[in-house]
Design an enzyme around this catalytic site. Structure first.
Site, mmCIF file in Angstrom:
data_model
loop_
_atom_site.group_PDB
_atom_site.id
_atom_site.type_symbol
_atom_site.label_atom_id
_atom_site.label_comp_id
_atom_site.label_asym_id
_atom_site.label_seq_id
_atom_site.Cartn_x
_atom_site.Cartn_y
_atom_site.Cartn_z
ATOM 1 N N GLY A 1 0.832 -1.210 0.000
ATOM 2 C CA GLY A 1 0.000 0.000 0.000
ATOM 3 C C GLY A 1 0.857 1.246 0.000
ATOM 4 O O GLY A 1 2.054 1.192 -0.286
ATOM 5 N N ASN A 2 0.264 2.373 0.301
ATOM 6 C CA ASN A 2 1.027 3.614 0.413
ATOM 7 C C ASN A 2 0.365 4.499 1.466
ATOM 8 O O ASN A 2 -0.728 4.180 1.954
ATOM 9 C CB ASN A 2 1.128 4.326 -0.936
ATOM 10 N N SER A 3 1.024 5.614 1.815
ATOM 11 C CA SER A 3 0.539 6.392 2.961
ATOM 12 C C SER A 3 -0.394 7.537 2.584
ATOM 13 O O SER A 3 -0.588 8.462 3.367
ATOM 14 C CB SER A 3 1.734 6.922 3.760
ATOM 15 N N SER A 4 -1.005 7.483 1.402
ATOM 16 C CA SER A 4 -1.944 8.546 1.034
ATOM 17 C C SER A 4 -3.170 8.483 1.952
ATOM 18 O O SER A 4 -3.790 7.429 2.096
ATOM 19 C CB SER A 4 -2.372 8.366 -0.418
#
Ligand SMILES: Cc1cc2nc3c(=O)[nH]c(=O)nc-3n(C[C@H](O)[C@H](O)[C@H](O)COP(=O)(O)O)c2cc1C
Length: 380
Positions: A198-201
């Site tokens: 995933g990513n931290s958006s």
């Protein structure tokens, strides 16, 4: 949009209840300020329960907050409905003798006035001269409807129907009648049944863009990828997880596609069906995902497409990177932003089209409103 709804002391004041409900259901934040006389026609409890905040008419309550200045400065738009002959006269003369008129004079927001009164009062030379004065100053005055008045008589002077007042109030919005899709948040590509890439958006920027587009009159569809923040009212929402789900949700026509979601560049070729065990070791084979905005642009050439470019670069370099994306993907504009914006309330972005680059700075809400203004000025 933050709407200050002023209610004055006419027989139609009770109809303001429908306006509060109708505007709130469209996602607007409605702050109600009645005159003292309005409260003779509609009760405080009704206004407080419908608007969700306490109602003040007293200028000298909460003096430390300088309430009238706060009310005026916070409003994006001021609507007075119903407006009495007396209010129209006071406003035309610049008299500030109550909380509402002080708030109006302390505001730079556009003002819309919906007069409602007996036909003779409406047609009276004094009222007509006052209306002409207000119009000459840029105030929008809605013509009253013709029909049954307080008693048995009828004629022009009736407060128009709630939906007509709402349509009149919102008619000048920059994206009125446009369909806008905003993707927001970050996609997740499964590794196994419980793990993902995933990513931290956070999705905050996309949410603010969706709100700004809604406030500009667009019908907005927000595609929310793994967002934990509260989602705005008055917006259609589809929740998605992975890149494939996002692509499926994007598969519809619109006038403006804003790709604010952080989309995974890679997916795991064959996600494990159960939960992987540490003892089994792990070798991930990753394959690139589809470029969703470039794909959308190829399939929907008439849509205005806006992409985001996230980079750890100086402003000059950021504009260059954004221009590169613009031509690689054949899209209308790219919003270049830096890593620092991730998860923060404040941001600085470069809005880059093939002819121009504009720097926008402020909270994500302020920058989103500016982006939507720029988008409304783009043509396809
Ligand atoms: C029963 C009744 C109904 C009224 N209806 C209206 C009306 O529809 N329009 C209007 O301009 N004045 C109307 N008035 C007169 C206003 O209440 C009066 O001008 C008052 O000073 C307005 O105060 P405000 O503008 O501060 O709210 C009405 C008065 C009464 C007693």
């Amino acid at each position: 949009m933050r709407i200050l709804l002023g209610i004055t002391g006419g027989i139609a004041a009770y109809k303001a209840a429908g306006l509060i409900r109708g505007l709130s259901e469209l996602g607007h934040e409605v702050t109600v300020v009645p005159t003292e006389n309005a409260l003779k026609f509609i009760g405080k409890p009704t206004l407080e329960s419908l608007s969700g905040h306490s109602i003040e008419t007293d200028m000298y309550q909460d003096v430390a907050q300088v309430r009238h200045v706060e009310l005026g400065q916070q409003a994006d738009l001021i609507l007075i409905a119903p407006a009495t002959a007396s209010f129209i006269a006071r406003f035309a003369a610049g008299i500030a003798d109550d909380l509402m008129l002080n708030a109006i004079l302390a505001s730079k927001a556009p003002v819309i006035v919906c007069p409602a009164m007996h036909t003779e009062m409406w047609q009276n030379e004094a009222t007509q001269a006052n209306v002409a004065t207000l119009e000459a100053r840029g105030v929008k005055v809605m013509q009253p409807a013709t029909g049954r008045l307080t008693g048995d008589d009828s004629g022009p002077g009736r407060l128009p129907e709630t939906e007509d007042i709402i349509a009149f109030t919102l008619q000048d919005q920059a994206l009125k009648g446009k369909r806008v899709i905003v993707t927001a948040g970050g996609t997740r590509e499964p590794i196994d049944a419980v793990r993902f890439i995933g990513n931290s958006s956070s999705g905050r920027m996309g949410i603010e863009l969706a709100k700004a587009a809604r406030d500009a009159g667009a019908s907005v569809h927000l595609i929310a990828a793994n967002i934990d923040l509260p989602l705005p009212k008055g917006i259609e929402v589809t929740r998605v997880g992975s890149v494939d789900e996002l692509e499926l949700a994007m598969d519809r026509d619109c006038d403006v596609m804003i790709m604010a979601a952080a989309v995974s560049d890679f997916r795991v070729e064959n996600p494990h069906l159960g939960k992987l065990k540490r003892s089994e070791g792990l070798n991930l084979e990753l394959t690139p995902t589809k470029d969703l905005i470039a794909n959308y642009a190829a399939l929907h050439p008439k849509t205005i497409q806006i992409a985001f470019a996230l980079a750890e670069e100086t402003d000059e370099r950021l504009i260059e990177i954004a221009r590169g994306k613009l031509s690689d993907k054949s899209i209308t504009a790219v919003v270049g932003n830096s890593f620092e914006a991730l998860g923060n309330h404040e941001t600085v972005v470069q809005f880059v089209t093939k002819d121009d680059a504009v720097e926008l700075r402020g909270t994500k809400a302020q920058v989103s409103a500016s982006i939507i203004d720029l988008v409304a000025g783009l043509n396809k």
